[in-house]
Design a protein around this motif. Structure first.
Motif, short mmCIF file in Angstrom:
data_model
loop_
_atom_site.label_atom_id
_atom_site.label_comp_id
_atom_site.label_asym_id
_atom_site.label_seq_id
_atom_site.Cartn_x
_atom_site.Cartn_y
_atom_site.Cartn_z
N GLN A 15 -64.22 -11.93 11.59
CA GLN A 15 -64.95 -11.61 12.81
C GLN A 15 -64.59 -12.59 13.92
N ARG A 16 -64.82 -12.17 15.13
CA ARG A 16 -64.49 -12.98 16.30
C ARG A 16 -65.75 -13.59 16.90
N ARG A 17 -66.48 -14.33 16.10
CA ARG A 17 -67.73 -14.92 16.57
C ARG A 17 -67.49 -16.00 17.62
N THR A 31 -62.55 -6.77 15.71
CA THR A 31 -61.64 -7.55 14.88
C THR A 31 -60.18 -7.22 15.18
#
Length: 132
Positions: free
Chosen positions: A2-4, A75
């Motif tokens: 994920q691209r947190r 993502t």
């Protein structure tokens, strides 16, 4: 994956830009108009006040689009987020917004690095015949 981190950086940049827009639109523009009321070059200052208002609205639009991108970030690597963050970093640099430039630059760098890593991992999985 994920691209947190990228999302949080973009949210921070959107909040910062939104705060800058609100300060530009309300207190700064009102002060500018008060200065125009008592000066001889009233039309010149009124024109400059209009420019300040347009700049504040552009900042507000940038904050809203950045917030939307941070919410919709996925993502899969996409060039739109990278181009947007890069353009915002250049715009912040041109307007001498150091904090905004740093936030957008770091978000751009992290997004590009993670996108490259995801592409390499996907390429490796395809060459090895690994299905996920």
């Amino acid at each position: 994956m994920q691209r947190r981190l990228e999302g949080r950086l973009l949210v921070a940049a959107a909040i910062w830009t939104g705060l800058l827009a609100l300060v530009t639109l309300f207190p700064y523009r009102m002060w500018f108009e008060q200065v125009a009321a008592g000066s001889a070059g009233e039309s010149l200052i009124a024109g400059a006040s209009a420019v300040v208002g347009v700049y504040g609205l552009v900042l507000l639009l940038v904050a809203l689009v950045t917030g939307w991108l941070a919410w919709r970030i996925g993502t899969r690597p996409g060039a739109a987020v990278l181009w947007w963050a890069g353009a915002c970093a250049v715009g912040a640099l041109l307007t001498r917004d150091v904090v905004g430039c740093l936030l957008f630059s770091v978000a751009c760098a992290v997004y590009a690095a993670r996108s490259r890593a995801l592409r390499k991992a996907d390429s490796f999985q395809r060459t090895q015949g690994i299905h996920t």
